[in-house]
Design a protein around this motif. Sequence first.
Motif, PDB file in Angstrom:
ATOM      1  N   UNK A 225       0.818  -1.219   0.000  1.00  0.00           N
ATOM      2  CA  UNK A 225       0.000   0.000   0.000  1.00  0.00           C
ATOM      3  C   UNK A 225       0.849   1.266   0.000  1.00  0.00           C
ATOM      4  N   UNK A 226       2.039   1.187  -0.603  1.00  0.00           N
ATOM      5  CA  UNK A 226       2.843   2.372  -0.853  1.00  0.00           C
ATOM      6  C   UNK A 226       3.447   3.024   0.364  1.00  0.00           C
ATOM      7  N   UNK A 230       5.868  -0.970   6.992  1.00  0.00           N
ATOM      8  CA  UNK A 230       4.557  -1.604   7.118  1.00  0.00           C
ATOM      9  C   UNK A 230       3.799  -1.075   8.314  1.00  0.00           C
ATOM     10  N   UNK A 231       2.696  -1.721   8.615  1.00  0.00           N
ATOM     11  CA  UNK A 231       1.850  -1.279   9.733  1.00  0.00           C
ATOM     12  C   UNK A 231       2.309  -1.857  11.070  1.00  0.00           C
ATOM     13  N   UNK A 232       3.354  -2.699  11.054  1.00  0.00           N
ATOM     14  CA  UNK A 232       3.913  -3.202  12.302  1.00  0.00           C
ATOM     15  C   UNK A 232       2.986  -4.160  13.028  1.00  0.00           C
ATOM     16  N   UNK A 233       3.311  -4.404  14.301  1.00  0.00           N
ATOM     17  CA  UNK A 233       2.532  -5.373  15.067  1.00  0.00           C
ATOM     18  C   UNK A 233       1.126  -4.859  15.359  1.00  0.00           C
ATOM     19  N   UNK A 234       0.954  -3.528  15.428  1.00  0.00           N
ATOM     20  CA  UNK A 234      -0.393  -2.984  15.634  1.00  0.00           C
ATOM     21  C   UNK A 234      -1.263  -3.295  14.415  1.00  0.00           C
ATOM     22  N   UNK A 285      -4.566   0.423   4.425  1.00  0.00           N
ATOM     23  CA  UNK A 285      -3.197   0.751   4.054  1.00  0.00           C
ATOM     24  C   UNK A 285      -2.983   2.173   3.600  1.00  0.00           C
ATOM     25  N   UNK A 286      -3.898   2.704   2.799  1.00  0.00           N
ATOM     26  CA  UNK A 286      -3.726   4.061   2.264  1.00  0.00           C
ATOM     27  C   UNK A 286      -3.606   5.113   3.367  1.00  0.00           C
ATOM     28  N   UNK A 287      -4.462   5.106   4.379  1.00  0.00           N
ATOM     29  CA  UNK A 287      -4.290   6.076   5.476  1.00  0.00           C
ATOM     30  C   UNK A 287      -2.960   5.922   6.207  1.00  0.00           C
ATOM     31  N   UNK A 321       5.264   1.904  18.438  1.00  0.00           N
ATOM     32  CA  UNK A 321       4.964   0.631  17.761  1.00  0.00           C
ATOM     33  C   UNK A 321       6.192  -0.245  17.546  1.00  0.00           C
ATOM     34  N   UNK A 322       7.334   0.111  18.162  1.00  0.00           N
ATOM     35  CA  UNK A 322       8.502  -0.774  18.236  1.00  0.00           C
ATOM     36  C   UNK A 322       8.881  -1.427  16.915  1.00  0.00           C
ATOM     37  N   UNK A 323       9.347  -0.660  15.987  1.00  0.00           N
ATOM     38  CA  UNK A 323       9.733  -1.182  14.682  1.00  0.00           C
ATOM     39  C   UNK A 323       8.657  -1.023  13.637  1.00  0.00           C
ATOM     40  N   UNK A 324       7.500  -0.524  14.021  1.00  0.00           N
ATOM     41  CA  UNK A 324       6.416  -0.290  13.079  1.00  0.00           C
ATOM     42  C   UNK A 324       6.609   1.016  12.324  1.00  0.00           C
ATOM     43  N   UNK A 325       5.591   1.476  11.619  1.00  0.00           N
ATOM     44  CA  UNK A 325       5.736   2.667  10.766  1.00  0.00           C
ATOM     45  C   UNK A 325       6.085   3.936  11.517  1.00  0.00           C
ATOM     46  N   UNK A 326       5.464   4.170  12.661  1.00  0.00           N
ATOM     47  CA  UNK A 326       5.757   5.384  13.425  1.00  0.00           C
ATOM     48  C   UNK A 326       7.202   5.360  13.912  1.00  0.00           C
ATOM     49  N   UNK A 327       7.631   4.218  14.417  1.00  0.00           N
ATOM     50  CA  UNK A 327       9.020   4.042  14.837  1.00  0.00           C
ATOM     51  C   UNK A 327       9.976   4.279  13.666  1.00  0.00           C
ATOM     52  N   UNK A 328       9.640   3.728  12.500  1.00  0.00           N
ATOM     53  CA  UNK A 328      10.520   3.845  11.337  1.00  0.00           C
ATOM     54  C   UNK A 328      10.663   5.288  10.877  1.00  0.00           C
ATOM     55  N   UNK A 329       9.588   6.055  10.936  1.00  0.00           N
ATOM     56  CA  UNK A 329       9.658   7.459  10.526  1.00  0.00           C
ATOM     57  C   UNK A 329      10.656   8.214  11.394  1.00  0.00           C
ATOM     58  N   UNK A 330      10.563   8.025  12.710  1.00  0.00           N
ATOM     59  CA  UNK A 330      11.485   8.703  13.618  1.00  0.00           C
ATOM     60  C   UNK A 330      12.920   8.241  13.386  1.00  0.00           C
ATOM     61  N   UNK A 331      13.106   6.944  13.206  1.00  0.00           N
ATOM     62  CA  UNK A 331      14.453   6.409  13.000  1.00  0.00           C
ATOM     63  C   UNK A 331      15.064   6.935  11.699  1.00  0.00           C
ATOM     64  N   UNK A 332      14.305   6.895  10.614  1.00  0.00           N
ATOM     65  CA  UNK A 332      14.825   7.361   9.333  1.00  0.00           C
ATOM     66  C   UNK A 332      15.106   8.854   9.345  1.00  0.00           C
ATOM     67  N   UNK A 333      14.314   9.589  10.095  1.00  0.00           N
ATOM     68  CA  UNK A 333      14.571  11.021  10.253  1.00  0.00           C
ATOM     69  C   UNK A 333      15.921  11.225  10.936  1.00  0.00           C
ATOM     70  N   UNK A 334      16.165  10.484  12.012  1.00  0.00           N
ATOM     71  CA  UNK A 334      17.447  10.597  12.702  1.00  0.00           C
ATOM     72  C   UNK A 334      18.615  10.189  11.820  1.00  0.00           C
ATOM     73  N   UNK A 335      18.429   9.118  11.034  1.00  0.00           N
ATOM     74  CA  UNK A 335      19.493   8.670  10.133  1.00  0.00           C
ATOM     75  C   UNK A 335      19.805   9.727   9.084  1.00  0.00           C
ATOM     76  N   UNK A 336      18.758  10.388   8.565  1.00  0.00           N
ATOM     77  CA  UNK A 336      18.971  11.435   7.559  1.00  0.00           C
ATOM     78  C   UNK A 336      19.718  12.633   8.141  1.00  0.00           C
TER      79      UNK A 336
END
Length: 478
Positions: A225-226, A230-234, A285-287, A321-336
Amino acid sequence: MKLLAVTSCPNGIAHTYMAAEKLAQTAAEAGIDIKVETQGSIGAENVLTEEEIEAADGIILAVDKSIEMDRFEGKRVLSCAVSDAIRKPEELIQRFESGEVPVHRSREEAGETDDITQTNPTHKEERGQNLIYRSLMNGVSYMIPFVVVGGLLIALSLGLGGEPGAKGLVVPEDSVWSSILKVGEAAFTFMVPILAGYIAVSIADRPGLAPGMIGGFIAADGSFYGSEAGAGFIGGILAGFIAGIITRWIKSLPVPSVLQPIMPILVIPLTASTLVALLFIFVVGAPIASLMEGLTQFLQGMQGTSKVLLALILGAMIAFDMGGPVNKVAFLFGAAMIAEGQTFIMGAIAAAICTPPLGMGLATLLARRKYHQEEQEAGKAALAMGLVGITEGAIPFAAGDPLRVIPAMMVGSMTASTVAMLSGVTDNVPHGGPIVAAVQAVGNVPMFFVAIAAGTVVTALLVNVLKKNAEVQRSESD
């Protein structure tokens, strides 16, 4: 009188065997012959034979998950929660002596679809109230081995074979640790589908397994879903409940007798899987993808704001969400931000990343009575995962009790990220946990460990204040 019994709890560890022991002890004191089959985490033990069932005066089913009922056709069957067998076994046996237990009827004759509860309408109403808890615990109990095995293999490979690089800790391709890392990552890929699949099984029995696992896989893979994450464990929990409800609804539909033989193996799984997939891809998925884009833009717009506010937001996102989408956004922001020279942002994230698993591991050590035996073992594994920055080590606890565990972990990670941000901790590698200090990627190492310790302690103390004793939780759910 000759009685038989089956005991089984969602985790398949402590309560399964406690109930069996109490029933056997109580029956022996009353001079009643009893045999108890336990369906625990290692499978069925002391299995009841056809001859024993035929000769029995009645069967006690102290179970909190689906079991096969066809073998008990025509026998007096008393269904109850596993906690009832622990707390009041005398009352259960007395009901057979007074003739209060009805004869088990087949599904077709009874006109019902719930394997466990069709012999006890009153208990069925009670059990309906804890459907969410029972389903969550069923999924979590099957998911935990994948989290533990995958997490520990990844931890070993990164801890012993990882080298710092621009993409984080990297294991050389030509080393044996690379193969171990791949096996651990493979185990992790099963985590969300297994969780979703067995949530669906708890709701709709075996026909729910395929739709649940397929829905869980789609939830974990954002490419459907682009979404970069992913949506993680939630999302897996949501997919499991959607699959279970849809499957159970399809099972309840009247169908011609000619189709009944192929319903459980073809029609129900195919229809339910298709509906779950389409619903998750085009509706759910879209939201999620839009939310991820919005969160990324939000964080990018906060670079010039207060460091404390930014640290609080990043810490909360990491633990949510421990590795889910919200977590990934924060992590990728820090990496950038590392590429732009703002390594203090990744420093705050690195401290927050390991706080959930370390905090939950510490919590199980400080208040063992608040956690089931399986959770206590998962807590030890979570400690090891936290040391190498694997936030997913806390997922079993969050999936089993999200309303108490997730807020506590968010507060703990916010504490860790804020302390790290204010003390100028930096991280030159997009990874977290004490392991990044061991490979000399962290600046201001002492305060980095102070931040981790503060977040870990806050998480452990807060979650133990919020959680009730394990036995109390189970009693309230029954």
